[in-house]
Design a protein around this motif. Sequence first.
Motif, PDB file in Angstrom:
ATOM      1  N   LEU A 223      64.722  29.957  64.869  1.00  0.00           N
ATOM      2  CA  LEU A 223      63.956  28.995  64.078  1.00  0.00           C
ATOM      3  C   LEU A 223      64.841  27.776  63.886  1.00  0.00           C
ATOM      4  N   TYR A 224      64.234  26.582  63.942  1.00  0.00           N
ATOM      5  CA  TYR A 224      65.016  25.354  63.911  1.00  0.00           C
ATOM      6  C   TYR A 224      64.517  24.397  62.837  1.00  0.00           C
ATOM      7  N   ASN A 225      65.480  23.824  62.112  1.00  0.00           N
ATOM      8  CA  ASN A 225      65.196  22.789  61.130  1.00  0.00           C
ATOM      9  C   ASN A 225      65.746  21.476  61.687  1.00  0.00           C
ATOM     10  N   PRO A 226      64.865  20.604  62.213  1.00  0.00           N
ATOM     11  CA  PRO A 226      65.345  19.355  62.799  1.00  0.00           C
ATOM     12  C   PRO A 226      65.879  18.371  61.765  1.00  0.00           C
ATOM     13  N   ARG A 227      65.479  18.507  60.519  1.00  0.00           N
ATOM     14  CA  ARG A 227      65.940  17.579  59.480  1.00  0.00           C
ATOM     15  C   ARG A 227      67.432  17.758  59.199  1.00  0.00           C
ATOM     16  N   LEU A 228      67.885  19.009  59.213  1.00  0.00           N
ATOM     17  CA  LEU A 228      69.296  19.310  58.940  1.00  0.00           C
ATOM     18  C   LEU A 228      70.066  19.692  60.199  1.00  0.00           C
TER      19      LEU A 228
ATOM     20  N   ASP B  75      66.723  23.271  52.562  1.00  0.00           N
ATOM     21  CA  ASP B  75      65.879  22.166  52.087  1.00  0.00           C
ATOM     22  C   ASP B  75      64.434  22.576  51.808  1.00  0.00           C
ATOM     23  N   LYS B  76      64.128  23.850  52.015  1.00  0.00           N
ATOM     24  CA  LYS B  76      62.806  24.429  51.734  1.00  0.00           C
ATOM     25  C   LYS B  76      61.684  23.836  52.586  1.00  0.00           C
ATOM     26  N   GLY B  77      62.042  23.140  53.663  1.00  0.00           N
ATOM     27  CA  GLY B  77      61.052  22.549  54.560  1.00  0.00           C
ATOM     28  C   GLY B  77      60.663  23.500  55.672  1.00  0.00           C
ATOM     29  N   PRO B  78      59.645  23.115  56.468  1.00  0.00           N
ATOM     30  CA  PRO B  78      59.166  23.984  57.546  1.00  0.00           C
ATOM     31  C   PRO B  78      60.186  24.131  58.668  1.00  0.00           C
ATOM     32  N   LEU B  79      60.047  25.232  59.380  1.00  0.00           N
ATOM     33  CA  LEU B  79      60.904  25.539  60.525  1.00  0.00           C
ATOM     34  C   LEU B  79      60.061  25.586  61.787  1.00  0.00           C
ATOM     35  N   HIS B  80      60.687  25.322  62.926  1.00  0.00           N
ATOM     36  CA  HIS B  80      60.004  25.344  64.212  1.00  0.00           C
ATOM     37  C   HIS B  80      60.557  26.495  65.046  1.00  0.00           C
ATOM     38  N   LEU B  81      59.650  27.219  65.700  1.00  0.00           N
ATOM     39  CA  LEU B  81      60.048  28.333  66.548  1.00  0.00           C
ATOM     40  C   LEU B  81      60.596  27.805  67.864  1.00  0.00           C
ATOM     41  N   LEU B  82      61.776  28.282  68.243  1.00  0.00           N
ATOM     42  CA  LEU B  82      62.365  27.995  69.547  1.00  0.00           C
ATOM     43  C   LEU B  82      62.263  29.276  70.361  1.00  0.00           C
ATOM     44  N   ALA B  83      61.456  29.233  71.398  1.00  0.00           N
ATOM     45  CA  ALA B  83      61.260  30.418  72.233  1.00  0.00           C
ATOM     46  C   ALA B  83      62.544  30.751  72.980  1.00  0.00           C
ATOM     47  N   GLU B  84      62.665  32.005  73.358  1.00  0.00           N
ATOM     48  CA  GLU B  84      63.816  32.458  74.147  1.00  0.00           C
ATOM     49  C   GLU B  84      63.823  31.685  75.464  1.00  0.00           C
TER      50      GLU B  84
ATOM     51  N   GLY C   7      72.658  30.339  59.416  1.00  0.00           N
ATOM     52  CA  GLY C   7      72.324  29.162  60.208  1.00  0.00           C
ATOM     53  C   GLY C   7      73.556  28.551  60.833  1.00  0.00           C
ATOM     54  N   GLU C   8      73.332  27.868  61.965  1.00  0.00           N
ATOM     55  CA  GLU C   8      74.434  27.173  62.614  1.00  0.00           C
ATOM     56  C   GLU C   8      74.050  25.718  62.826  1.00  0.00           C
ATOM     57  N   GLN C   9      75.023  24.855  62.661  1.00  0.00           N
ATOM     58  CA  GLN C   9      74.817  23.430  62.879  1.00  0.00           C
ATOM     59  C   GLN C   9      74.701  23.169  64.377  1.00  0.00           C
TER      60      GLN C   9
ATOM     61  N   LYS D 227      53.991  29.977  59.174  1.00  0.00           N
ATOM     62  CA  LYS D 227      53.457  28.976  58.241  1.00  0.00           C
ATOM     63  C   LYS D 227      54.094  29.061  56.863  1.00  0.00           C
ATOM     64  N   ILE D 228      54.648  30.224  56.519  1.00  0.00           N
ATOM     65  CA  ILE D 228      55.222  30.369  55.178  1.00  0.00           C
ATOM     66  C   ILE D 228      56.748  30.409  55.161  1.00  0.00           C
ATOM     67  N   LEU D 229      57.360  30.560  56.343  1.00  0.00           N
ATOM     68  CA  LEU D 229      58.820  30.558  56.391  1.00  0.00           C
ATOM     69  C   LEU D 229      59.343  29.149  56.136  1.00  0.00           C
ATOM     70  N   ALA D 230      60.454  29.060  55.425  1.00  0.00           N
ATOM     71  CA  ALA D 230      61.041  27.761  55.110  1.00  0.00           C
ATOM     72  C   ALA D 230      62.557  27.839  55.228  1.00  0.00           C
ATOM     73  N   CYS D 231      63.154  26.702  55.466  1.00  0.00           N
ATOM     74  CA  CYS D 231      64.607  26.618  55.525  1.00  0.00           C
ATOM     75  C   CYS D 231      65.183  26.968  54.154  1.00  0.00           C
ATOM     76  N   PRO D 232      66.202  27.800  54.101  1.00  0.00           N
ATOM     77  CA  PRO D 232      66.773  28.171  52.806  1.00  0.00           C
ATOM     78  C   PRO D 232      67.516  27.008  52.125  1.00  0.00           C
TER      79      PRO D 232
END
Length: 73
Positions: free
Chosen positions: A33-38, A16-25, A56-58, A9-14
């Motif tokens: 962790l995934y930022n769909p915006r970027l 855009d500072k927005g929320p990240l989504h957990l991608l399970a193994e 991070g990787e694109q 809940k407190i982790l953010a993308c370095p």
Amino acid sequence: MKPDDPLLKILACPLDKGPLHLLAEEAGREEALYNPRLQRRYPITDGIPQLLPSSGEQVPDDEHEELLKRMAP
């Protein structure tokens, strides 16, 4: 990292500072962790999120669409 981990809940993308989504193994892919915006994925190594911009990787467009489907409730 678990989906209900309060840290998520407190982790953010370095970038855009927005929320990240957990991608399970899954299917040979490590947990991330995934930022769909970027369209950027950040690895989780030994349970520690690697949130430096250089870590991070694109993600290509086709993989991005697949990840969005996985994230949908």
